[in-house]
Design an enzyme around this catalytic site. Structure first.
Site, PDB file in Angstrom:
ATOM      1  N   HIS A 123       0.767  -1.349   0.035  1.00 37.73           N
ATOM      2  CA  HIS A 123      -0.021   0.026   0.023  1.00 37.73           C
ATOM      3  C   HIS A 123       0.834   1.062   0.034  1.00 37.73           C
ATOM      4  CE1 HIS A 123      -2.048   3.238   2.586  1.00 37.73           C
ATOM      5  NE2 HIS A 123      -2.854   3.194   1.106  1.00 37.73           N
ATOM      6  N   SER A 124       0.637   2.109  -1.128  1.00 36.34           N
ATOM      7  CA  SER A 124       1.212   3.349  -0.651  1.00 36.34           C
ATOM      8  C   SER A 124       2.610   3.263  -0.954  1.00 36.34           C
ATOM      9  CB  SER A 124       0.894   4.107   0.260  1.00 36.34           C
ATOM     10  OG  SER A 124       1.226   5.550   0.024  1.00 36.34           O
ATOM     11  N   MET A 125       3.454   3.702   0.067  1.00 32.82           N
ATOM     12  CA  MET A 125       5.005   3.608  -0.083  1.00 32.82           C
ATOM     13  C   MET A 125       5.249   2.162  -0.195  1.00 32.82           C
ATOM     14  SD  MET A 125       8.040   4.911   2.666  1.00 32.82           S
ATOM     15  CE  MET A 125       7.633   3.493   3.882  1.00 32.82           C
ATOM     16  N   ALA A 141       3.847  -0.170  -1.832  1.00 34.66           N
ATOM     17  CA  ALA A 141       3.688  -0.475  -3.187  1.00 34.66           C
ATOM     18  C   ALA A 141       4.873  -0.151  -4.029  1.00 34.66           C
ATOM     19  CB  ALA A 141       2.191   0.314  -3.657  1.00 34.66           C
ATOM     20  N   HIS A 148      -7.574   6.731   0.093  1.00 35.16           N
ATOM     21  CA  HIS A 148      -6.218   6.351  -0.027  1.00 35.16           C
ATOM     22  C   HIS A 148      -6.145   5.140   0.820  1.00 35.16           C
ATOM     23  CE1 HIS A 148      -2.016   6.330  -0.735  1.00 35.16           C
ATOM     24  NE2 HIS A 148      -1.620   6.448   0.655  1.00 35.16           N
TER      25      HIS A 148
END
Length: 287
Positions: free
Chosen positions: A101-103, A105, A263
């Site tokens: 997820h996010s960072m 990813a 998000h």
């Protein structure tokens, strides 16, 4: 949903990391990587809904219950990528998938592009490549980062008299989240201190990056991916306002799933977690 989760510790040569362990022992091996300033609790709703997977959800170094890096060390994306590889080595996983997820990813993409022989599949949530910067601004940005490191000595973490105040702050933080999501993240991310509670996270995590990849670098990493990639894009997420990235997606070898939510759609509520799980269960069951 009540998650059956085991707390584990991973002793790497340079740092001790904490993690949550989900799923059957014979499940497909998956390392789950959270976003910046979050922790392993970000997968609390999603992981139990993923079928047939053995998921190790890490607290990245400097986050949650994991150790902080030694003085003078850094928290660059490629440092996290090495940590992930070393965790896989300790677990005896030669081939494994990444759920990010996010960072998390972003780290997943960098690692899968650099070490394609190790990565089976990517399942990404509202994250793909890091913020980029062009060469002409590199000296200026390095100077800002160096000065920020010097200034950090005079800064102090916020202290909250009650846990509820910390939850309120996390709801409005980077990637605003629901109250239930904030409570889960805060429950793992807070520690007692004089006057109340403060975040466990290493203060160095808030420092600006000394060097950013260029657009060409970022695209090269995505184009180098050899494994299947499923990317969930949140309609109200952080990538929805990146027109350059959205244009790239038309030409990159990814399966893109656009879902309602913000998000942290995989954590904000059960419905969002289920919609993400539905996408990834289909992907992991594919041959």
């Amino acid at each position: 949903m009540s998650a059956k989760v085991e707390e584990i510790r991973l002793n790497l040569p340079h740092i001790e990391l904490a993690a949550h362990l989900y799923g059957p022992e014979d499940g497909k091996p998956v390392l789950a990587l959270h976003g910046w300033l979050d922790n392993a609790a970000t997968f609390h709703r999603l992981a139990p809904k993923l079928e047939g997977l053995r998921i190790v959800a890490l607290d990245f170094a400097g986050h949650g219950h994991s150790g902080h890096r030694a003085p003078g060390a850094s928290y660059l994306l490629w440092d996290y990528a090495l940590d992930v590889l070393m965790v896989a080595e300790q677990l005896g996983w030669q081939r494994f998938s990444l759920l990010g997820h996010s960072m998390g990813a972003i780290v997943s993409v960098l690692l899968a592009a650099a070490m394609p022989q190790r990565i089976e599949r990517l399942a990404l949530i509202d994250g793909l490549v890091p913020y980029v910067g062009e060469a002409d601004r590199a000296p200026e940005k390095l100077g800002e980062a160096l000065q920020a490191q010097l200034d950090l000595r005079a800064k102090r973490k916020p202290v909250y008299a009650q846990i509820e105040r910390a939850v309120d702050a996390r709801m409005q933080g980077v990637g605003a989240v629901s109250r239930e999501a904030a409570e889960l993240l805060a429950g793992r991310g807070l520690m007692p201190t004089a006057g109340g509670y403060t975040w466990r996270t290493d203060a160095r995590l808030t420092l600006p990056s000394p060097l950013r990849l260029t657009r060409a670098h970022a695209r090269a990493f995505v184009e180098a991916l050899q494994c299947p990639v499923d990317l969930v894009l949140a309609e109200q997420g952080m990538l929805s306002g990146e027109p350059l990235l959205l244009a790239w997606l038309e030409h990159l070898p990814l399966s893109v799933h656009r879902l309602a939510g913000g998000h942290h759609l995989h954590l904000d509520d059960e419905a969002g977690a289920q919609s993400v799980a539905d996408c990834f269960n289909r992907a992991f069951q594919a041959p």
